[in-house]
Design an enzyme around this catalytic site. Structure first.
Site, PDB file in Angstrom:
ATOM      1  N   SER A 135      -6.753  -1.173   9.552  1.00  0.00           N
ATOM      2  CA  SER A 135      -6.980  -2.489   8.954  1.00  0.00           C
ATOM      3  C   SER A 135      -7.994  -3.227   9.818  1.00  0.00           C
ATOM      4  O   SER A 135      -7.751  -3.460  11.003  1.00  0.00           O
ATOM      5  CB  SER A 135      -5.644  -3.246   8.907  1.00  0.00           C
ATOM      6  OG  SER A 135      -5.847  -4.583   8.507  1.00  0.00           O
ATOM      7  N   LYS A 160      -9.000  -0.546   5.394  1.00  0.00           N
ATOM      8  CA  LYS A 160      -8.700  -1.790   4.678  1.00  0.00           C
ATOM      9  C   LYS A 160      -9.531  -2.908   5.272  1.00  0.00           C
ATOM     10  O   LYS A 160      -9.610  -3.059   6.493  1.00  0.00           O
ATOM     11  CB  LYS A 160      -7.199  -2.041   4.814  1.00  0.00           C
ATOM     12  CG  LYS A 160      -6.708  -3.457   4.774  1.00  0.00           C
ATOM     13  CD  LYS A 160      -5.183  -3.454   4.619  1.00  0.00           C
ATOM     14  CE  LYS A 160      -4.501  -4.533   5.429  1.00  0.00           C
ATOM     15  NZ  LYS A 160      -3.033  -4.445   5.359  1.00  0.00           N
ATOM     16  N   LEU A 161     -10.167  -3.675   4.388  1.00  0.00           N
ATOM     17  CA  LEU A 161     -11.011  -4.796   4.811  1.00  0.00           C
ATOM     18  C   LEU A 161     -10.326  -6.101   4.454  1.00  0.00           C
ATOM     19  O   LEU A 161      -9.801  -6.254   3.351  1.00  0.00           O
ATOM     20  CB  LEU A 161     -12.359  -4.746   4.088  1.00  0.00           C
ATOM     21  CG  LEU A 161     -13.170  -3.462   4.222  1.00  0.00           C
ATOM     22  CD1 LEU A 161     -14.406  -3.533   3.318  1.00  0.00           C
ATOM     23  CD2 LEU A 161     -13.583  -3.242   5.678  1.00  0.00           C
ATOM     24  N   LYS A 162     -10.360  -7.056   5.375  1.00  0.00           N
ATOM     25  CA  LYS A 162      -9.841  -8.391   5.076  1.00  0.00           C
ATOM     26  C   LYS A 162     -10.922  -9.176   4.344  1.00  0.00           C
ATOM     27  O   LYS A 162     -12.095  -9.166   4.769  1.00  0.00           O
ATOM     28  CB  LYS A 162      -9.476  -9.099   6.383  1.00  0.00           C
ATOM     29  CG  LYS A 162      -8.320  -8.432   7.134  1.00  0.00           C
ATOM     30  CD  LYS A 162      -7.003  -8.648   6.408  1.00  0.00           C
ATOM     31  CE  LYS A 162      -5.835  -8.122   7.241  1.00  0.00           C
ATOM     32  NZ  LYS A 162      -4.548  -8.359   6.592  1.00  0.00           N
ATOM     33  N   ASP A 187      -7.626  -6.675   1.560  1.00  0.00           N
ATOM     34  CA  ASP A 187      -6.425  -7.513   1.722  1.00  0.00           C
ATOM     35  C   ASP A 187      -6.881  -8.962   1.818  1.00  0.00           C
ATOM     36  O   ASP A 187      -7.590  -9.337   2.748  1.00  0.00           O
ATOM     37  CB  ASP A 187      -5.673  -7.096   2.992  1.00  0.00           C
ATOM     38  CG  ASP A 187      -4.328  -7.805   3.141  1.00  0.00           C
ATOM     39  OD1 ASP A 187      -4.008  -8.667   2.295  1.00  0.00           O
ATOM     40  OD2 ASP A 187      -3.605  -7.485   4.111  1.00  0.00           O
ATOM     41  N   GLU A 212      -4.794  -5.904  -2.038  1.00  0.00           N
ATOM     42  CA  GLU A 212      -3.532  -6.348  -1.454  1.00  0.00           C
ATOM     43  C   GLU A 212      -3.444  -7.883  -1.482  1.00  0.00           C
ATOM     44  O   GLU A 212      -4.355  -8.574  -1.027  1.00  0.00           O
ATOM     45  CB  GLU A 212      -3.469  -5.824  -0.008  1.00  0.00           C
ATOM     46  CG  GLU A 212      -2.139  -6.017   0.693  1.00  0.00           C
ATOM     47  CD  GLU A 212      -2.137  -5.353   2.083  1.00  0.00           C
ATOM     48  OE1 GLU A 212      -2.916  -4.403   2.319  1.00  0.00           O
ATOM     49  OE2 GLU A 212      -1.345  -5.799   2.930  1.00  0.00           O
ATOM     50  N   ASP A 237       2.132  -7.659  -0.637  1.00  0.00           N
ATOM     51  CA  ASP A 237       2.613  -7.672   0.745  1.00  0.00           C
ATOM     52  C   ASP A 237       3.506  -8.912   0.893  1.00  0.00           C
ATOM     53  O   ASP A 237       4.735  -8.842   0.683  1.00  0.00           O
ATOM     54  CB  ASP A 237       1.391  -7.686   1.689  1.00  0.00           C
ATOM     55  CG  ASP A 237       1.726  -7.844   3.164  1.00  0.00           C
ATOM     56  OD1 ASP A 237       2.874  -8.123   3.497  1.00  0.00           O
ATOM     57  OD2 ASP A 237       0.804  -7.693   4.013  1.00  0.00           O
ATOM     58  N   LYS A 261       7.022  -3.834   4.950  1.00  0.00           N
ATOM     59  CA  LYS A 261       7.098  -4.225   6.359  1.00  0.00           C
ATOM     60  C   LYS A 261       8.554  -4.510   6.645  1.00  0.00           C
ATOM     61  O   LYS A 261       9.184  -5.318   5.947  1.00  0.00           O
ATOM     62  CB  LYS A 261       6.252  -5.463   6.645  1.00  0.00           C
ATOM     63  CG  LYS A 261       4.748  -5.202   6.544  1.00  0.00           C
ATOM     64  CD  LYS A 261       3.933  -6.424   6.856  1.00  0.00           C
ATOM     65  CE  LYS A 261       2.447  -6.137   6.634  1.00  0.00           C
ATOM     66  NZ  LYS A 261       1.622  -7.360   6.702  1.00  0.00           N
ATOM     67  N   GLY A 289       1.596  -3.089   8.688  1.00  0.00           N
ATOM     68  CA  GLY A 289       1.712  -3.363  10.116  1.00  0.00           C
ATOM     69  C   GLY A 289       1.507  -4.833  10.392  1.00  0.00           C
ATOM     70  O   GLY A 289       0.985  -5.582   9.553  1.00  0.00           O
ATOM     71  N   LEU A 291       0.307  -5.654  13.693  1.00  0.00           N
ATOM     72  CA  LEU A 291      -0.271  -5.512  15.037  1.00  0.00           C
ATOM     73  C   LEU A 291       0.827  -5.448  16.096  1.00  0.00           C
ATOM     74  O   LEU A 291       0.731  -6.064  17.159  1.00  0.00           O
ATOM     75  CB  LEU A 291      -1.242  -6.666  15.327  1.00  0.00           C
ATOM     76  CG  LEU A 291      -2.427  -6.795  14.367  1.00  0.00           C
ATOM     77  CD1 LEU A 291      -3.178  -8.103  14.629  1.00  0.00           C
ATOM     78  CD2 LEU A 291      -3.385  -5.619  14.498  1.00  0.00           C
TER      79      LEU A 291
END
Ligand code: OSB
Ligand code: MG
Length: 367
Positions: A135, A160-162, A187, A212, A237, A261, A289, A291
């Site tokens: 991510s 995955k890109l924010k 996301d 997401e 999520d 999660k 996740g 972090l």
């Protein structure tokens, strides 16, 4: 199991670089590391609440309060025969999933260590390794393209890109032209609204594996409306907080993909129930996740061995996030595959000197 002591420890650890999402730019981890002690055996858990309620509504201060006032005294008084009992026993205290998970995870780890089996085998997971993706936080386009190329070269199974409004099409166009083959997801962490439907529909051209959490962090209804306008699947999520919410989301078409999660669902027993719902409905799920330090990361890896976790998870190499971890075992993916830490429980041991050096407060509650 009877518990002699339960320790609540707040730690603060710098990230190797700031992690920027649509809701915050964070340069350090603040986490609650829980330890339960029973018959000379310890078990560890991690609370993924943040200092401020930027991701969901829980906070470190609130979570510690509930642990002190309710969860820990209850556990010291009653103990349990099996960690799977705790979810229902604590259901009279509403919400606070991350606080409940922080304590329940430590009990599972302790229970598995007492039986001298890996946590995953208690849960019915048979994999010895799991596939993982990475991510990437928000960074300028050229850096992000280079980072995607780097992670693809490292073998990560998806990237995955924010994103957020104004930080989406240009980025995706650049990444797609540099890496046309990569399994790509985005996301938004709730940054868009239903009025952005035309924009979100235009992402169909980027062939994303899923989007997401595009809309509000507690919404199902608008996501169901949005899903009817997109070809790209929606993964939720933030909005998924219990087995009942997952059932509702899948039944109403708010998502077809489920991000799991353990903190958001209130612990392992809740995730096992979510898992069975997803398997029954053929809904692909994957392990998200936060972090985490090595404690939360090891829990995620064990959980993701369950057969319903069919898409690559977010539990990438710990060294991407931290220069040094609080556990002694390196949790590193090789060619996009993360080995399950061997040994009993979650399979990691604490680097106590380093843990002490990043500790902000410790309290021990006893019988
Ligand atoms: O939305 O998945 C998320 C990190 C913090 C809070 C929310 C999220 C994330 C990530 C990072 O995307 C995933 C990781 O590498 O652990
Ligand atoms: Mg997310």
């Amino acid at each position: 199991m009877r518990f002699d002591e339960i320790e609540l420890r707040v730690i603060r650890m710098p990230y190797r670089s700031a992690f920027k999402t649509s809701f915050a730019s964070e340069s350090q981890k603040v986490a609650v590391i829980t330890t339960v002690r029973s018959d000379g055996v310890e078990g560890y858990g991690e609370g993924v609440m943040d200092p401020l309620p930027m991701y969901r509504e829980e906070t470190i201060a609130g979570g510690l309060g509930l642990m002190r006032d309710a969860l820990v005294p209850w556990l010291l008084q009653h103990g349990c025969l099996h960690p799977s009992e705790l979810l229902d026993a604590w259901s009279r205290w509403r919400g606070n999933s991350m606080a409940k998970a922080a304590v329940e995870l430590a009990v599972w780890d302790c229970f598995a260590r007492q039986q001298d089996v890996p946590l995953c085998s208690l849960l019915g997971g048979r994999r010895t390794e799991i596939e993982v993706g990475a991510s990437l936080g928000m960074n300028p386009v050229p850096e992000t393209v280079a980072s995607v190329e780097h992670h693809v070269a490292e073998g990560y199974r998806r990237v995955k890109l924010k994103i957020e409004p104004g930080w989406d099409r240009e980025l995706l166009t650049a990444v797609r032209s540099a890496c046309p083959q990569v399994e790509l997801t985005v996301d938004a962490n709730s940054a868009y609204a239903l009025d952005d439907t035309d924009l979100l529909r235009s992402f169909d051209e980027f062939d994303l594996h899923y989007i997401e959490q595009p809309l509000h962090w507690d919404d199902l209804h608008d996501h169901a409306t949005l899903a009817r306008s997109l070809r790209t699947p929606i993964c939720l999520d933030e909005s998924l907080t219990s087995p009942a919410r997952v059932k509702a989301a899948l039944d109403m078409g708010a998502c077809t993909v489920v991000n799991v999660k353990v903190g958001r669902f209130g612990g392992i027993e809740s995730v096992v129930r979510v898992h069975d719902i997803c398997v029954e409905r053929n809904a692909p799920m994957w392990c998200g996740g936060m972090l985490e330090t090595g404690i939360g990361r090891a829990h995620n890896i064990h959980l993701a061995t369950l057969p319903g976790f069919v898409y690559p998870g977010d539990t990438a190499s710990a060294s991407r996030t931290y220069a040094r971890d609080i556990v002694e075992q390196p949790l590193e993916a090789v060619d996009g595959v993360m080995p399950v830490p061997a040994g009993s429980g979650i399979g990691v041991t604490l680097d106590r000197a380093f843990l002490d050096s990043v500790t902000e407060s410790v309290e021990v509650l006893r019988q």
